[in-house]
Design an enzyme around this catalytic site. Structure first.
Site, PDB file in Angstrom:
ATOM      1  N   ASN A 164       6.415  -0.596   7.557  1.00 14.94           N
ATOM      2  CA  ASN A 164       7.593  -1.459   7.428  1.00 14.94           C
ATOM      3  C   ASN A 164       8.554  -0.754   6.473  1.00 14.94           C
ATOM      4  OD1 ASN A 164       9.497  -3.398   6.919  1.00 14.94           O
ATOM      5  ND2 ASN A 164       8.113  -4.817   5.872  1.00 14.94           N
ATOM      6  N   TRP A 165       9.606  -0.193   7.047  1.00 15.88           N
ATOM      7  CA  TRP A 165      10.533   0.599   6.227  1.00 15.88           C
ATOM      8  C   TRP A 165      11.474  -0.268   5.402  1.00 15.88           C
ATOM      9  CZ3 TRP A 165      12.258   4.946  10.211  1.00 15.88           C
ATOM     10  CH2 TRP A 165      11.114   5.686  10.573  1.00 15.88           C
ATOM     11  N   LYS A 166      11.483  -1.550   5.636  1.00 13.65           N
ATOM     12  CA  LYS A 166      12.359  -2.477   4.909  1.00 13.65           C
ATOM     13  C   LYS A 166      13.808  -1.960   4.955  1.00 13.65           C
ATOM     14  CE  LYS A 166       8.365  -3.955   2.318  1.00 13.65           C
ATOM     15  NZ  LYS A 166       7.811  -4.499   1.099  1.00 13.65           N
ATOM     16  N   HIS A 185       7.901 -12.298   7.143  1.00 15.83           N
ATOM     17  CA  HIS A 185       7.558 -11.380   6.059  1.00 15.83           C
ATOM     18  C   HIS A 185       7.852 -12.052   4.714  1.00 15.83           C
ATOM     19  CE1 HIS A 185       7.722  -8.069   3.240  1.00 15.83           C
ATOM     20  NE2 HIS A 185       6.877  -7.474   4.051  1.00 15.83           N
ATOM     21  N   GLU A 211       9.300 -11.153   2.104  1.00 17.97           N
ATOM     22  CA  GLU A 211      10.668 -11.024   1.578  1.00 17.97           C
ATOM     23  C   GLU A 211      11.631 -11.937   2.328  1.00 17.97           C
ATOM     24  OE1 GLU A 211      10.466  -6.820   1.907  1.00 17.97           O
ATOM     25  OE2 GLU A 211       8.964  -6.888   0.315  1.00 17.97           O
ATOM     26  N   GLU A 262      -0.468 -10.616   3.504  1.00 15.50           N
ATOM     27  CA  GLU A 262       0.218  -9.842   2.466  1.00 15.50           C
ATOM     28  C   GLU A 262       0.376 -10.723   1.231  1.00 15.50           C
ATOM     29  OE1 GLU A 262       2.719  -6.410   4.190  1.00 15.50           O
ATOM     30  OE2 GLU A 262       3.931  -8.205   4.324  1.00 15.50           O
ATOM     31  N   GLY A 274       4.772  -4.228  -3.249  1.00 15.31           N
ATOM     32  CA  GLY A 274       5.714  -3.423  -4.025  1.00 15.31           C
ATOM     33  C   GLY A 274       5.425  -3.409  -5.515  1.00 15.31           C
ATOM     34  N   SER A 317       0.935  -2.819  -1.359  1.00 13.06           N
ATOM     35  CA  SER A 317       0.609  -1.595  -2.114  1.00 13.06           C
ATOM     36  C   SER A 317      -0.523  -0.791  -1.474  1.00 13.06           C
ATOM     37  CB  SER A 317       0.304  -1.930  -3.582  1.00 13.06           C
ATOM     38  OG  SER A 317       1.436  -2.540  -4.186  1.00 13.06           O
ATOM     39  N   GLY A 341       4.342  -0.731   3.262  1.00  6.74           N
ATOM     40  CA  GLY A 341       5.751  -0.683   2.882  1.00  6.74           C
ATOM     41  C   GLY A 341       6.099   0.675   2.307  1.00  6.74           C
ATOM     42  N   GLY A 342       6.143   0.760   0.989  1.00  2.00           N
ATOM     43  CA  GLY A 342       6.605   1.963   0.289  1.00  2.00           C
ATOM     44  C   GLY A 342       5.973   3.256   0.792  1.00  2.00           C
TER      45      GLY A 342
HETATM   46  P1  13P Z   1       4.335  -2.250  -0.134  1.00  2.00           P
HETATM   47  O1  13P Z   1       3.340  -1.425   0.661  1.00  2.00           O
HETATM   48  O2  13P Z   1       5.518  -1.466  -0.588  1.00  2.00           O
HETATM   49  O3  13P Z   1       3.649  -3.004  -1.230  1.00  2.00           O
HETATM   50  O4  13P Z   1       4.910  -3.351   0.885  1.00  2.00           O
HETATM   51  C1  13P Z   1       4.028  -4.092   1.643  1.00  2.00           C
HETATM   52  C2  13P Z   1       4.800  -4.827   2.655  1.00  2.00           C
HETATM   53  O5  13P Z   1       5.534  -5.749   2.345  1.00  2.00           O
HETATM   54  C3  13P Z   1       4.691  -4.391   4.045  1.00  2.00           C
HETATM   55  O6  13P Z   1       5.282  -5.292   4.907  1.00  2.00           O
END
Ligand code: 13P
Length: 253
Positions: free
Chosen positions: A9-11, A97, A99, A169, A175, A215, A236-237
């Site tokens: 997930n590149w956000k 999600h 966020e 999640e 994050g 994470s 994510g990251g």
């Molecule tokens: P991180 O891997 O950056 O913690 O993000 C997780 C996430 O929200 C994937 O959708």
């Protein structure tokens, strides 16, 4: 047997050049991993979806959207419909999600409309659920996750739900660098599977994939995915680094 599934997930990251470079690197090296039975998808920002589905068309890497709107078309300024996503080659769509829930303010009811619309539009939803730190500290994890799942899937038949991927999640792990331990992830994943067995049937619960997100990194991916009920990762990251994302794909068995 559930096939492991690793989703990036590149956000709100990358640009028109870096998104293509990242996708091409993943495509060229993940085929070996995909050949070993790992499904891979990336979810770039909306504006890069079309160029990415083209760049990845000959690869085994699927493309997903990070969100969608539940109406088919019309006066909904700024929103993107399931058919538009399908039109540009999306296979998956993240729904709910953390966020979207906690930064943008999406409710369980809205998430349910999005899951329903995604399925109606021929997309495969990835329904994200997870508790806040205060909820975990108050021992409310199961209550929160159960509410999010029951309302997220409300009104959908077992047949429809069998096309859904679940993603646990925990909000406190997203994050933050604070990953859930493999045991903490397993406890919740096992709870989710039992809940789905109660809501639908044992076969559906046995076959549905439940991803962990929060994470996830090369250093913890194998341990997380070694858990019985952790069928893959929503990253994510670490999915913004081709090296890290590929290392995570290679650690899926
Ligand atoms: P991180 O891997 O950056 O913690 O993000 C997780 C996430 O929200 C994937 O959708």
């Amino acid at each position: 047997m559930r096939k492991p599934f690793v989703v990036g997930n590149w956000k709100m990251n990358t640009d028109s050049h870096t998104s293509i470079d990242l996708a091409k690197r993943i495509a060229s090296e993940s085929s070996e991993a995909a050949g070993h039975g790992v499904a891979v998808a990336v979810c770039p920002p909306f504006v890069y979806l079309q160029s990415l589905t083209k760049a990845l068309s000959a690869s085994g890497v699927a493309v997903g959207a990070q969100d969608l709107y539940y109406e088919l078309e019309g006066a909904f300024t700024g929103e993107i419909s399931p058919s538009m996503l399908k039109d540009v080659g999306c296979i998956y769509a993240l729904c709910g999600h953390s966020e979207r829930r906690h930064v943008i303010g999406e409710t369980d009811e809205l998430v349910n409309k999005k899951v329903t619309a995604a399925l109606g539009g021929g997309l495969l939803p990835i329904l994200c659920v997870g508790e806040l730190l205060a909820e975990r500290d108050a021992s409310q994890t199961e209550q929160v996750v159960s509410r999010q799942i029951k309302s997220g899937l409300a009104g959908l038949s077992a047949e429809k739900v069998s096309a859904v991927t679940m993603a646990y999640e925990p909000v406190w792990a997203i994050g933050t660098g604070r990953t859930a331990t493999p045991q903490q992830a397993q406890e919740v994943h096992s709870f989710v599977r039992k809940l789905l067995a109660e809501m639908y049937d044992d076969q559906l619960a046995e076959e549905i994939r439940i991803l962990y997100g929060g994470s996830a990194k090369p250093g913890n991916a194998a341990d997380l995915m070694s858990q019985d009920d952790v069928d893959g990762l929503l990253v994510g990251g670490a999915s913004l680094s081709a090296d890290d994302f590929l290392a995570i794909i290679r650690s899926a068995k």
